[in-house]
Structures are given as structure tokens and as C-alpha cells.
Design a protein around this motif. Structure first.
Motif, PDB file in Angstrom:
ATOM      1  N   GLU A 159       0.832  -1.209   0.000  1.00 51.61           N
ATOM      2  CA  GLU A 159       0.000   0.000   0.000  1.00 51.61           C
ATOM      3  C   GLU A 159       0.866   1.258   0.000  1.00 51.61           C
ATOM      4  OE1 GLU A 159      -2.664  -0.204   3.328  1.00 51.61           O
ATOM      5  OE2 GLU A 159      -3.775  -1.896   2.488  1.00 51.61           O
ATOM      6  N   GLU A 167       2.220   1.749  -3.400  1.00 46.13           N
ATOM      7  CA  GLU A 167       1.155   2.278  -4.261  1.00 46.13           C
ATOM      8  C   GLU A 167       0.920   3.761  -3.978  1.00 46.13           C
ATOM      9  OE1 GLU A 167      -2.206  -0.252  -3.580  1.00 46.13           O
ATOM     10  OE2 GLU A 167      -1.391  -1.885  -4.796  1.00 46.13           O
ATOM     11  N   GLU A 168       0.963   4.149  -2.706  1.00 48.80           N
ATOM     12  CA  GLU A 168       0.786   5.554  -2.336  1.00 48.80           C
ATOM     13  C   GLU A 168       1.930   6.403  -2.900  1.00 48.80           C
ATOM     14  OE1 GLU A 168      -1.761   7.182  -0.852  1.00 48.80           O
ATOM     15  OE2 GLU A 168      -2.801   5.270  -1.005  1.00 48.80           O
ATOM     16  N   LYS A 169       3.157   5.868  -2.826  1.00 47.91           N
ATOM     17  CA  LYS A 169       4.306   6.582  -3.395  1.00 47.91           C
ATOM     18  C   LYS A 169       4.103   6.789  -4.888  1.00 47.91           C
ATOM     19  CE  LYS A 169       8.047   5.128  -0.280  1.00 47.91           C
ATOM     20  NZ  LYS A 169       9.253   4.302  -0.195  1.00 47.91           N
ATOM     21  N   VAL A 170       3.657   5.718  -5.571  1.00 44.99           N
ATOM     22  CA  VAL A 170       3.425   5.798  -7.011  1.00 44.99           C
ATOM     23  C   VAL A 170       2.325   6.822  -7.290  1.00 44.99           C
ATOM     24  CG1 VAL A 170       2.550   4.541  -9.020  1.00 44.99           C
ATOM     25  CG2 VAL A 170       4.251   3.474  -7.532  1.00 44.99           C
ATOM     26  N   LYS A 171       1.238   6.785  -6.508  1.00 39.42           N
ATOM     27  CA  LYS A 171       0.137   7.735  -6.695  1.00 39.42           C
ATOM     28  C   LYS A 171       0.623   9.161  -6.465  1.00 39.42           C
ATOM     29  CE  LYS A 171      -3.701   4.708  -5.387  1.00 39.42           C
ATOM     30  NZ  LYS A 171      -4.705   4.413  -4.354  1.00 39.42           N
ATOM     31  N   PHE A 172       1.407   9.366  -5.407  1.00 41.59           N
ATOM     32  CA  PHE A 172       1.918  10.696  -5.097  1.00 41.59           C
ATOM     33  C   PHE A 172       2.831  11.206  -6.216  1.00 41.59           C
ATOM     34  CE2 PHE A 172       5.064  13.530  -3.128  1.00 41.59           C
ATOM     35  CZ  PHE A 172       4.199  14.528  -2.678  1.00 41.59           C
ATOM     36  N   GLU A 221       2.806  10.263  -9.252  1.00 40.09           N
ATOM     37  CA  GLU A 221       1.960  10.510 -10.428  1.00 40.09           C
ATOM     38  C   GLU A 221       1.266  11.865 -10.300  1.00 40.09           C
ATOM     39  OE1 GLU A 221       0.297   9.961 -14.100  1.00 40.09           O
ATOM     40  OE2 GLU A 221       1.896   8.797 -13.160  1.00 40.09           O
ATOM     41  N   VAL A 222       0.777  12.168  -9.097  1.00 39.73           N
ATOM     42  CA  VAL A 222       0.128  13.463  -8.867  1.00 39.73           C
ATOM     43  C   VAL A 222       1.128  14.599  -9.094  1.00 39.73           C
ATOM     44  CG1 VAL A 222      -0.859  14.951  -7.070  1.00 39.73           C
ATOM     45  CG2 VAL A 222      -1.662  12.608  -7.314  1.00 39.73           C
ATOM     46  N   ARG A 250       1.865  14.932 -12.835  1.00 39.21           N
ATOM     47  CA  ARG A 250       0.740  15.577 -13.533  1.00 39.21           C
ATOM     48  C   ARG A 250       0.702  17.080 -13.238  1.00 39.21           C
ATOM     49  NH1 ARG A 250      -4.058  11.210 -12.576  1.00 39.21           N
ATOM     50  NH2 ARG A 250      -3.340   9.669 -14.075  1.00 39.21           N
TER      51      ARG A 250
END
Length: 198
Positions: A32, A35-40, A42-43, A46
Motif C-alpha cells: 500500500e 502504491e501511495e508513493k506511485v500515486k503521489f 503521479e500526482v 501531472r
């Protein structure tokens, strides 16, 4: 003793089961977290892309404005030294100024040319002062007309009616101030030379 051993074995089994469950939970937490690191990331990526797009659009708009201004300046010239007429009617003023600009253009154009018909807009620059001589910006339909007028602007110097009038390219305020300083310096040098020659 058998009971104690059995109890200890049960506790060991329970602890091993709990340990395995905890290891699975730690693995899930780590997953998790990744995944949070990847999401961050990605944010952040972007957001950087969005900011870059905005900056590129702003710079592009600025460049377009500069290009448009440069093109507009090449299609314009400024008449200096032309005295204003006092007229309360704005429409009449605009018509008279257009006619004055056309008269100056007729003086510098060749007899076969009709650049005075290419006048698109005439604007007085600066604040009104009674009997003043604000510069008059003349915008033409085509740049070629301006180039031809600039090539023949020296004809005004020989014209008795337009002795105090001169034409120059449409330049920005900084360039105007620089040119004004150069003219002032040239006048001083000319005056000194005349005094010296006496």
C-alpha cells in the motif's frame, strides 16, 4: 507435564499463526505504501505537466502579442510637428486628421502612387493641449506603403508648407526617448559648431 507441553505447543502454534498474519499484514502495508508513493509521484508529475502547459501557453501568448505588435508597427508610421485644430466634434476631428495625414502622404508619394488611399486609421498620441503638436500615428493597410513613404520622407524638408513636419517609423516609448535624446544632442553640437564658426 504433558499438559504444560501441550499448552506450550498450542501457544507456539498460535504465535506462529499470529506471526504469519502479521508478516502478511506488513507485506500488505508495504505494498500500500508503494502504491501511495506511485500515486503521489503521479500526482506530482501531472501537476508539473499542468504547470508547464500553463507556462508554455502564457509564453506563447506573449510571443504572439509581440509578433502582432511588431507587424502592426511595420504597417504604421508617425507624423510629428503637425498642429492640432480645435474642434469640439470628435467625428470632425477624426475626419480632419485623416485628411491632414493624407495631405502629408501625397507630398511624399510619387505622382503615380495612391498611398493616401491606403490609410486605415489615424490616432493622435499623448494628451490634448490647445494648439499643440501631438504626434499622429498613421496605420496603413500594407507594409509596402509604409516602406515607400519612409523612402521618400525627405521630400518634406523641401516642402515650404510642411517645413516643420517630419515622418518617422512607429517606435515604442523607449526608442522614442532614446531618439529624442539623440536629436537634442545633435542640436547642441550643431549650435556649438555655428558659434565656433562665427
Amino acid at each position: 507435564m504433558k499438559e504444560v507441553m501441550s499448552s506450550l505447543m498450542d501457544k507456539q502454534d498460535r504465535l506462529q499463526t499470529e506471526n504469519t498474519t502479521l508478516k502478511l499484514r506488513v507485506a500488505e502495508c508495504e505494498k500500500e505504501q508503494e502504491e501511495e508513493k506511485v500515486k503521489f509521484s503521479e500526482v506530482v508529475r501531472r501537476q508539473i505537466q499542468e504547470n508547464t502547459k500553463v507556462a508554455v501557453l502564457e509564453v506563447t501568448k506573449e510571443k504572439e502579442d509581440l509578433v502582432r505588435d511588431a507587424v502592426e508597427k511595420k504597417k504604421s508610421f508617425v507624423i510629428y510637428g503637425m498642429r492640432e485644430k480645435k474642434n469640439p466634434n470628435k467625428f470632425t476631428i477624426e475626419r480632419e486628421e485623416r485628411e491632414m495625414a493624407k495631405a502629408v502622404i501625397k507630398r511624399v508619394q510619387e505622382s503615380t502612387q495612391e498611398f493616401d488611399q491606403e490609410v486605415e486609421e489615424v490616432i493622435r498620441l499623448g494628451r490634448y493641449s490647445e494648439r499643440g503638436k501631438r504626434p499622429m500615428k498613421v496605420k496603413m493597410r500594407f507594409q509596402v506603403a509604409v516602406e515607400e513613404i519612409m523612402a521618400r520622407k525627405g521630400k518634406l524638408a523641401d516642402d515650404v508648407d510642411h517645413k516643420e513636419i517630419w515622418i518617422n517609423r512607429d517606435i515604442n516609448l523607449e526608442e522614442r526617448e532614446e531618439e529624442k535624446a539623440l536629436r537634442s544632442e545633435a542640436k547642441k553640437k550643431k549650435k556649438k559648431k555655428r558659434e565656433k564658426d562665427r
